[in-house]
Design a protein around this motif. Structure first.
Motif, PDB file in Angstrom:
ATOM      1  N   ILE A  36       0.906  -1.401   0.499  1.00  0.00           N
ATOM      2  CA  ILE A  36      -0.129  -0.085   0.033  1.00  0.00           C
ATOM      3  C   ILE A  36       0.781   1.127  -0.006  1.00  0.00           C
ATOM      4  CG2 ILE A  36      -1.674   1.650   0.974  1.00  0.00           C
ATOM      5  CD1 ILE A  36      -2.270  -1.158   2.888  1.00  0.00           C
ATOM      6  N   VAL A  37       0.599   1.940  -0.468  1.00  0.00           N
ATOM      7  CA  VAL A  37       1.506   3.313  -1.375  1.00  0.00           C
ATOM      8  C   VAL A  37       0.719   4.158  -0.279  1.00  0.00           C
ATOM      9  CG1 VAL A  37       2.234   5.099  -2.656  1.00  0.00           C
ATOM     10  CG2 VAL A  37       1.929   3.001  -3.078  1.00  0.00           C
ATOM     11  N   LEU A  46       1.232   4.813  -8.407  1.00  0.00           N
ATOM     12  CA  LEU A  46       1.849   5.116  -7.106  1.00  0.00           C
ATOM     13  C   LEU A  46       1.346   6.527  -6.648  1.00  0.00           C
ATOM     14  CD1 LEU A  46       4.792   4.016  -8.600  1.00  0.00           C
ATOM     15  CD2 LEU A  46       3.450   2.702  -6.921  1.00  0.00           C
ATOM     16  N   GLU A  47       0.377   6.526  -6.234  1.00  0.00           N
ATOM     17  CA  GLU A  47      -0.397   7.704  -5.471  1.00  0.00           C
ATOM     18  C   GLU A  47      -1.304   6.845  -4.069  1.00  0.00           C
ATOM     19  OE1 GLU A  47      -1.182  11.122  -6.113  1.00  0.00           O
ATOM     20  OE2 GLU A  47      -0.199  10.496  -8.363  1.00  0.00           O
ATOM     21  N   PRO A  48      -0.793   7.660  -3.103  1.00  0.00           N
ATOM     22  CA  PRO A  48      -0.741   7.643  -1.906  1.00  0.00           C
ATOM     23  C   PRO A  48      -2.882   6.402  -1.718  1.00  0.00           C
ATOM     24  CG  PRO A  48      -0.431  10.147  -1.763  1.00  0.00           C
ATOM     25  CD  PRO A  48      -0.803   9.381  -3.116  1.00  0.00           C
ATOM     26  N   PHE A  49      -2.126   5.720  -1.618  1.00  0.00           N
ATOM     27  CA  PHE A  49      -3.765   4.888  -0.786  1.00  0.00           C
ATOM     28  C   PHE A  49      -3.802   3.729  -1.879  1.00  0.00           C
ATOM     29  CE2 PHE A  49      -5.211   9.481   0.706  1.00  0.00           C
ATOM     30  CZ  PHE A  49      -4.048   8.934   2.052  1.00  0.00           C
ATOM     31  N   MET A  50      -2.697   3.883  -3.325  1.00  0.00           N
ATOM     32  CA  MET A  50      -3.121   2.634  -4.221  1.00  0.00           C
ATOM     33  C   MET A  50      -3.036   1.636  -3.296  1.00  0.00           C
ATOM     34  SD  MET A  50      -4.179   3.578  -6.515  1.00  0.00           S
ATOM     35  CE  MET A  50      -4.997   5.673  -7.554  1.00  0.00           C
ATOM     36  N   TYR A  51      -3.083   0.783  -3.900  1.00  0.00           N
ATOM     37  CA  TYR A  51      -2.999  -1.202  -3.768  1.00  0.00           C
ATOM     38  C   TYR A  51      -2.385  -1.553  -4.741  1.00  0.00           C
ATOM     39  CZ  TYR A  51      -4.270  -6.161  -1.889  1.00  0.00           C
ATOM     40  OH  TYR A  51      -3.671  -6.790  -1.170  1.00  0.00           O
ATOM     41  N   VAL A  52      -1.225  -1.813  -4.433  1.00  0.00           N
ATOM     42  CA  VAL A  52      -0.606  -2.084  -5.896  1.00  0.00           C
ATOM     43  C   VAL A  52       0.252  -3.820  -5.461  1.00  0.00           C
ATOM     44  CG1 VAL A  52      -0.406  -0.106  -6.064  1.00  0.00           C
ATOM     45  CG2 VAL A  52       2.133  -1.240  -5.135  1.00  0.00           C
ATOM     46  N   LEU A  80      -4.004  -3.011  -7.808  1.00  0.00           N
ATOM     47  CA  LEU A  80      -4.544  -4.247  -7.523  1.00  0.00           C
ATOM     48  C   LEU A  80      -5.925  -3.459  -6.987  1.00  0.00           C
ATOM     49  CD1 LEU A  80      -2.260  -6.109  -5.385  1.00  0.00           C
ATOM     50  CD2 LEU A  80      -2.690  -6.697  -7.951  1.00  0.00           C
ATOM     51  N   GLU A  81      -6.157  -2.954  -6.216  1.00  0.00           N
ATOM     52  CA  GLU A  81      -7.025  -1.923  -5.573  1.00  0.00           C
ATOM     53  C   GLU A  81      -7.094   0.038  -5.906  1.00  0.00           C
ATOM     54  OE1 GLU A  81     -10.101  -3.250  -2.467  1.00  0.00           O
ATOM     55  OE2 GLU A  81      -8.212  -5.038  -2.885  1.00  0.00           O
ATOM     56  N   PRO A  82      -7.792   0.356  -6.096  1.00  0.00           N
ATOM     57  CA  PRO A  82      -7.723   1.723  -6.602  1.00  0.00           C
ATOM     58  C   PRO A  82      -7.811   2.441  -5.539  1.00  0.00           C
ATOM     59  CG  PRO A  82      -9.825   1.066  -8.125  1.00  0.00           C
ATOM     60  CD  PRO A  82      -8.589  -0.022  -7.320  1.00  0.00           C
ATOM     61  N   PHE A  83      -7.924   2.611  -4.129  1.00  0.00           N
ATOM     62  CA  PHE A  83      -7.934   2.912  -2.969  1.00  0.00           C
ATOM     63  C   PHE A  83      -8.381   4.921  -3.112  1.00  0.00           C
ATOM     64  CE2 PHE A  83      -6.766  -0.903  -0.378  1.00  0.00           C
ATOM     65  CZ  PHE A  83      -8.283  -1.685  -0.685  1.00  0.00           C
ATOM     66  N   ALA A 111      -8.614  -1.763   6.956  1.00  0.00           N
ATOM     67  CA  ALA A 111      -8.617  -0.148   6.950  1.00  0.00           C
ATOM     68  C   ALA A 111      -9.404   0.062   5.979  1.00  0.00           C
ATOM     69  CB  ALA A 111      -8.195   0.363   7.967  1.00  0.00           C
ATOM     70  N   LEU A 112      -8.198   1.039   4.914  1.00  0.00           N
ATOM     71  CA  LEU A 112      -8.745   1.600   3.704  1.00  0.00           C
ATOM     72  C   LEU A 112      -9.747   0.493   3.263  1.00  0.00           C
ATOM     73  CD1 LEU A 112      -5.085   1.951   2.881  1.00  0.00           C
ATOM     74  CD2 LEU A 112      -6.304   3.367   4.224  1.00  0.00           C
ATOM     75  N   ARG A 113      -9.425  -1.161   3.282  1.00  0.00           N
ATOM     76  CA  ARG A 113     -10.875  -1.014   2.194  1.00  0.00           C
ATOM     77  C   ARG A 113     -12.389  -1.085   3.096  1.00  0.00           C
ATOM     78  NH1 ARG A 113      -9.490  -6.592   1.732  1.00  0.00           N
ATOM     79  NH2 ARG A 113      -8.414  -6.004  -0.247  1.00  0.00           N
ATOM     80  N   SER A 114     -11.908  -1.353   4.201  1.00  0.00           N
ATOM     81  CA  SER A 114     -13.433  -0.519   4.706  1.00  0.00           C
ATOM     82  C   SER A 114     -14.025   0.884   4.917  1.00  0.00           C
ATOM     83  CB  SER A 114     -13.327  -1.543   6.260  1.00  0.00           C
ATOM     84  OG  SER A 114     -14.400  -0.205   7.210  1.00  0.00           O
ATOM     85  N   LEU A 115     -12.672   1.749   4.675  1.00  0.00           N
ATOM     86  CA  LEU A 115     -13.622   3.122   4.461  1.00  0.00           C
ATOM     87  C   LEU A 115     -13.924   3.471   3.320  1.00  0.00           C
ATOM     88  CD1 LEU A 115     -10.269   5.234   6.042  1.00  0.00           C
ATOM     89  CD2 LEU A 115     -13.052   5.302   6.849  1.00  0.00           C
ATOM     90  N   CYS A 116     -13.310   2.539   2.150  1.00  0.00           N
ATOM     91  CA  CYS A 116     -13.219   2.475   0.883  1.00  0.00           C
ATOM     92  C   CYS A 116     -14.593   2.714   0.782  1.00  0.00           C
ATOM     93  CB  CYS A 116     -12.033   2.153   0.225  1.00  0.00           C
ATOM     94  SG  CYS A 116     -11.198   2.894  -0.617  1.00  0.00           S
ATOM     95  N   ASN A 117     -15.390   0.876   1.034  1.00  0.00           N
ATOM     96  CA  ASN A 117     -17.161   0.847   1.234  1.00  0.00           C
ATOM     97  C   ASN A 117     -17.725   1.067   2.025  1.00  0.00           C
ATOM     98  OD1 ASN A 117     -16.176  -1.514  -0.645  1.00  0.00           O
ATOM     99  ND2 ASN A 117     -15.061  -2.965   1.238  1.00  0.00           N
TER     100      ASN A 117
END
Length: 240
Positions: free
Chosen positions: A9-10, A51-57, A76-79, A120-126
């Motif tokens: 995670i960036v 490679l922006e912050p919060f990107m899951y790569v 992988l996921e564009p948080f 936590a980030l996935r929960s925020l996104c959802n």
């Protein structure tokens, strides 16, 4: 030449020269990685937005003398996309990312922190929970993983059975009357129960708390985190 590949995670970064960027990535297997992304700030960069912050790569890096070099990135996921449209969620994610960085920058084993941040980030996104509740729960659990779980019942200093009326971040949480230092907070019992619910994942109880209870708990958690990190978490300012 030596390469490695990992997912991560960036969590930050800064400009380097005219077109490059140093990115900070919390990875599954390689801890906190700082690597140069060459040409990433150019319009025609192959993987700039990934490679922006919060990107899951999923990224591949070449091992360098002082800094590694990013050679390949797959998203992988564009948080960042899901968080950018909600100021409160983005602000909460900023605090999470900075806290995760502080907790892992000197640690060789960081997988548990990585998995906690990812969840936590996935929960925020959802939008599973209000952003501030998600943030407070993340902070308490991340501190617990790091070995700084607050005592919320028994006295953190002498172990006397609780509950107790005072809370001291410096001493590790709830403290009895005999151990209570001058200036210790005196939160309501509802606030302490709310913090316990966040720590244990009892979302039904956590969401049912009154607004003033949530606010008081957030203040205590903020002070607690910054005390044990022994530094100011700058992104907390965006929550004020």
């Amino acid at each position: 030449m030596k390469y490695y590949r990992d997912e991560g995670i960036v969590v930050g970064g800064h400009k380097l020269g005219e077109a490059d960027r140093i990115v900070v990535v919390l990875t599954r297997n390689h801890g906190l990685v700082r690597a140069v992304a060459k040409g990433v700030r150019r319009t025609k960069s192959r993987f700039g937005s990934r490679l922006e912050p919060f990107m899951y790569v999923d990224l591949q890096c070449h091992v360098g003398r002082s800094l590694d070099v990013v050679t390949q990135v797959e998203l992988l996921e564009p948080f960042a996309k899901g968080l950018g449209s909600d100021y409160d969620a983005y602000s909460a994610a900023s605090v999470m990312a900075e806290t995760a960085t502080r907790l892992t920058e000197d640690e060789p084993h960081t997988r548990a922190q990585y998995l906690m941040l990812l969840s936590a980030l996935r929960s925020l996104c959802n939008r599973e929970h209000p952003p501030r509740l998600s943030l407070d729960a993340y902070l308490l659990r991340a501190m617990a993983i790091a070995g700084w779980a607050p005592s919320l019942v028994d006295c953190a200093q002498c172990g006397a059975p609780g509950p107790h009326p005072a809370f001291s971040p410096a001493l590790g949480g709830a403290v009895c009357s005999a151990c209570r230092p001058q200036g210790a907070a005196l939160p309501s019992s509802e606030t302490v129960l709310h913090m316990a619910a966040l720590l244990s994942g009892d979302w039904e109880r956590a969401r049912a708390a009154a607004l003033h209870t949530m606010t008081e708990a957030s203040r205590l958690i903020t002070v607690y985190v910054q005390w044990h990190l022994e530094r100011r978490v700058r992104s907390f300012a965006v929550l004020d």
